[in-house]
Design a protein around this motif. Structure first.
Motif, PDB file in Angstrom:
ATOM      1  N   LEU A 137       0.816  -1.377  -0.040  1.00 54.12           N
ATOM      2  CA  LEU A 137      -0.088   0.206  -0.018  1.00 54.12           C
ATOM      3  C   LEU A 137       0.949   1.313  -0.053  1.00 54.12           C
ATOM      4  N   LYS A 138       0.252   2.271  -0.776  1.00 51.41           N
ATOM      5  CA  LYS A 138       1.080   3.481  -0.825  1.00 51.41           C
ATOM      6  C   LYS A 138       0.019   4.792  -0.391  1.00 51.41           C
ATOM      7  N   PRO A 139       0.678   5.574   0.107  1.00 50.52           N
ATOM      8  CA  PRO A 139      -0.017   6.855   0.641  1.00 50.52           C
ATOM      9  C   PRO A 139      -1.250   7.362  -0.155  1.00 50.52           C
ATOM     10  N   GLU A 140      -0.644   7.300  -1.458  1.00 48.44           N
ATOM     11  CA  GLU A 140      -1.661   7.841  -2.428  1.00 48.44           C
ATOM     12  C   GLU A 140      -2.824   6.803  -2.902  1.00 48.44           C
ATOM     13  N   ASP A 141      -2.881   5.596  -2.382  1.00 52.72           N
ATOM     14  CA  ASP A 141      -3.900   4.687  -2.433  1.00 52.72           C
ATOM     15  C   ASP A 141      -5.131   5.018  -1.457  1.00 52.72           C
ATOM     16  N   THR A 142      -4.825   5.938  -0.601  1.00 52.39           N
ATOM     17  CA  THR A 142      -5.833   6.166   0.190  1.00 52.39           C
ATOM     18  C   THR A 142      -7.271   6.966  -0.526  1.00 52.39           C
ATOM     19  N   ALA A 143      -8.137   6.213  -0.213  1.00 54.70           N
ATOM     20  CA  ALA A 143      -9.305   6.563  -1.001  1.00 54.70           C
ATOM     21  C   ALA A 143     -10.772   5.580  -0.821  1.00 54.70           C
ATOM     22  N   VAL A 144     -11.918   5.995  -1.083  1.00 54.54           N
ATOM     23  CA  VAL A 144     -12.747   5.104  -1.043  1.00 54.54           C
ATOM     24  C   VAL A 144     -12.769   4.233  -2.192  1.00 54.54           C
ATOM     25  N   TYR A 145     -13.077   2.853  -2.081  1.00 53.33           N
ATOM     26  CA  TYR A 145     -13.036   1.944  -3.132  1.00 53.33           C
ATOM     27  C   TYR A 145     -14.425   1.576  -3.468  1.00 53.33           C
ATOM     28  N   TYR A 146     -14.821   1.447  -4.451  1.00 48.47           N
ATOM     29  CA  TYR A 146     -16.095   0.994  -5.032  1.00 48.47           C
ATOM     30  C   TYR A 146     -16.144  -0.105  -5.925  1.00 48.47           C
ATOM     31  N   CYS A 147     -16.900  -1.073  -5.959  1.00 47.84           N
ATOM     32  CA  CYS A 147     -16.916  -2.149  -6.900  1.00 47.84           C
ATOM     33  C   CYS A 147     -18.385  -1.925  -7.636  1.00 47.84           C
ATOM     34  N   ALA A 148     -18.346  -2.277  -9.076  1.00 52.66           N
ATOM     35  CA  ALA A 148     -19.124  -2.141  -9.774  1.00 52.66           C
ATOM     36  C   ALA A 148     -19.579  -3.323 -10.847  1.00 52.66           C
ATOM     37  N   ALA A 149     -20.434  -3.236 -11.493  1.00 53.64           N
ATOM     38  CA  ALA A 149     -20.851  -4.120 -12.467  1.00 53.64           C
ATOM     39  C   ALA A 149     -21.442  -3.698 -13.761  1.00 53.64           C
ATOM     40  N   THR A 150     -20.897  -4.347 -14.840  1.00 55.86           N
ATOM     41  CA  THR A 150     -21.269  -3.780 -16.188  1.00 55.86           C
ATOM     42  C   THR A 150     -21.350  -4.960 -17.087  1.00 55.86           C
TER      43      THR A 150
END
Length: 122
Positions: free
Chosen positions: A86-99
């Motif tokens: 993990l890198k500091p810039e990976d900090t985020a909200v992670y969403y999964c999605a379907a298509t």
């Protein structure tokens, strides 16, 4: 219709690992391509990874290649995102999605989860 619920986010030190899960409801999960996206504060939602319905094809953003791995278990109706180094810039909200089509574009995805927060605690 597919409903998606992410889990597994949390605090992790830089260099650490985390596995995100996305559980789906609906009988047609195995026919969807699945993707993971991230959104940091003040930034647009960005593509992270995608996987074909069979799991045989994957694609990654350049920033995560070699560190993140997307996988799926159609019997469990679940898609995973393994995060390593993990890198500091990976900090985020992670969403999964379907298509229905394999894509790196957020607007190509029909169904979204509520997101799970990943934070570098260093």
């Amino acid at each position: 219709q597919v409903q998606l619920v992410e889990s597994g986010g949390g605090l992790v030190q830089a260099g650490g690992s985390l596995r995100l899960s996305c559980a789906a409801s609906g009988r047609t999960f195995s026919s969807y391509y699945m993707g993971w996206f991230s959104q940091a504060p003040g930034k647009e939602r960005e593509f992270v990874a995608t996987i074909s319905w069979s799991g045989g094809r994957t694609s990654y953003a350049d920033s995560v290649k070699g560190r993140f791995t997307i996988s799926r278990d159609n019997a469990r109706k679940t898609v995973y995102l393994q995060i390593n180094s993990l890198k500091p810039e990976d900090t985020a909200v992670y969403y999964c999605a379907a298509t229905g089509l394999m894509s790196t574009r957020p607007n190509a995805y029909d169904y979204w989860g509520q997101g799970t927060q990943v934070t570098d605690s260093s």
